[in-house]
Design a protein around this motif. Structure first.
Motif, PDB file in Angstrom:
ATOM      1  N   HIS A  70       0.426  -1.075   0.249  1.00 27.52           N
ATOM      2  CA  HIS A  70       0.285  -0.171   0.189  1.00 27.52           C
ATOM      3  C   HIS A  70       1.315   0.872  -0.247  1.00 27.52           C
ATOM      4  O   HIS A  70       2.600   1.719   0.092  1.00 27.52           O
ATOM      5  CB  HIS A  70      -1.028   0.175   0.933  1.00 27.52           C
ATOM      6  CG  HIS A  70       0.038   0.357   2.201  1.00 27.52           C
ATOM      7  ND1 HIS A  70      -0.107  -0.767   3.213  1.00 27.52           N
ATOM      8  CD2 HIS A  70      -0.396   1.632   3.177  1.00 27.52           C
ATOM      9  CE1 HIS A  70       1.222  -0.121   4.002  1.00 27.52           C
ATOM     10  NE2 HIS A  70       0.838   0.569   4.370  1.00 27.52           N
ATOM     11  N   ASP A 119       0.812   5.001   1.899  1.00 21.77           N
ATOM     12  CA  ASP A 119       0.393   5.586   2.859  1.00 21.77           C
ATOM     13  C   ASP A 119      -0.270   6.634   3.073  1.00 21.77           C
ATOM     14  O   ASP A 119      -1.741   7.522   3.226  1.00 21.77           O
ATOM     15  CB  ASP A 119       1.016   6.073   3.918  1.00 21.77           C
ATOM     16  CG  ASP A 119       1.919   5.147   4.292  1.00 21.77           C
ATOM     17  OD1 ASP A 119       1.540   3.816   4.646  1.00 21.77           O
ATOM     18  OD2 ASP A 119       3.178   5.200   5.550  1.00 21.77           O
ATOM     19  N   HIS A 154       4.692   0.035   0.295  1.00 20.43           N
ATOM     20  CA  HIS A 154       4.972  -0.845   1.136  1.00 20.43           C
ATOM     21  C   HIS A 154       4.504  -1.795   1.531  1.00 20.43           C
ATOM     22  O   HIS A 154       3.230  -1.910   1.422  1.00 20.43           O
ATOM     23  CB  HIS A 154       5.771  -0.203   1.909  1.00 20.43           C
ATOM     24  CG  HIS A 154       5.062   1.013   2.771  1.00 20.43           C
ATOM     25  ND1 HIS A 154       4.850   2.391   2.185  1.00 20.43           N
ATOM     26  CD2 HIS A 154       4.610   0.127   3.525  1.00 20.43           C
ATOM     27  CE1 HIS A 154       3.932   2.684   2.973  1.00 20.43           C
ATOM     28  NE2 HIS A 154       3.904   1.957   4.284  1.00 20.43           N
TER      29      HIS A 154
HETATM   30 FE   FE2 Z   1       2.017   1.907   6.051  1.00 20.14          FE
END
Ligand code: FE2
Length: 278
Positions: free
Chosen positions: A150, A152, A236
């Motif tokens: 994903h 952030d 990540h």
């Molecule tokens: Fe994250």
């Protein structure tokens, strides 16, 4: 004085992340770990629904959605047996604490608002920083859950994207206990989705369905005390922790107040506790 060199800034711009070893002192990471333990000790799990009936799913959604200006506790998915009882102690069952430790808890507030972090964030080009989210992540032994690939900025969006994640290793993180993995340069692939509030719940708005180039993932194995800086657009993940060792980390997310923070982001603050800078 700058916290990082021109070369490190160039590296961050190229890779979308930066690993800064020995950023956190032994006294500081010990203090955060001890404080997290105290917070868990004081937490009464009966306030959170644990069965996955429809009604209780809705309750737990509300518990999550209203946690932006609270200190709340979230369980590992594998923490419960079929009857809904904890398989292990409460202290070995919590996935994370979130999401306003940096504003509400004195120990985490002191750690989160330092001149060093203020300077680091300035070095990274955030003109007017706001501390928008903090999480203490346990990644428990044996049951520490996987976090799939994903960005952030999917969860903490600004227009245009500005969020930077600061990920502090409070224990050694290895491929055995579920360290971070990232796609170097993947922050240049654009934002793939947004997680937004809708109809009292949440949904993902998808902009790009192309799968992540997971073959380009590299493990970020780091020692206790390391700070990993993550561009909000960097893809990540972390794998499940099946080892006998936990992998505690503290994360702090910073956004630029000069960008728009939309009202449909999942994380919202009440008027009594607005986002603040350092
Ligand atoms: Fe994250």
């Amino acid at each position: 004085m700058s916290q990082i060199t021109e070369q490190q800034i160039a590296q961050y711009e190229r890779d979308g992340f930066l690993v800064l070893e020995d950023f956190v002192s032994a006294a500081d990471y010990a203090a955060l770990r001890a404080r997290a333990e105290e917070l868990v000790e004081s937490f009464d799990p009966s306030v959170v629904s644990i069965f996955s009936t429809h009604e209780q799913t809705r309750t737990s959604d509300e518990y999550f959605l209203s946690s932006g200006d609270q200190i709340r506790f979230f369980f590992e998915e594998e923490a419960f047996d079929e009857a809904g009882r904890l398989r292990q102690s409460k202290a070995r069952s919590i996935n994370k604490i979130g999401h306003a430790l940096h504003d509400l808890d004195p120990v985490f507030a002191r750690f989160s608002r330092t001149d060093a972090l203020k300077q680091l964030v300035a070095d990274l080009g955030i003109a007017q920083p706001l501390l928008v989210q903090s999480m203490y992540i346990f990644k428990q032994p044996s049951i520490g859950g996987e976090v799939t690939c994903h960005q952030d900025s999917t969860f903490l969006y600004t227009s245009p994207p500005s969020v930077v994640g600061l990920w502090f290793a409070l224990e050694d993180a290895t491929t055995e206990n579920g360290c971070l993995w990232a796609i170097p340069g993947g922050h240049k692939l654009g934002l793939k989705s947004r997680f937004v509030r809708a109809n009292g719940g949440t949904r993902f708005d998808i902009f790009d369905e192309t799968p992540w180039p997971l073959e380009r993932l590299v493990p970020l194995e780091v020692k206790t005390g390391t700070l990993i800086v993550l561009n909000g657009l960097l893809p990540h993940l972390s794998r499940a922790n099946r080892s006998s060792r936990s992998r505690h980390a503290y994360t702090l997310h910073v956004a630029d107040a000069q960008r728009i923070y939309p009202s449909d982001n999942w994380l919202q603050r009440s008027a009594s506790l607005p986002f603040r800078g350092f």
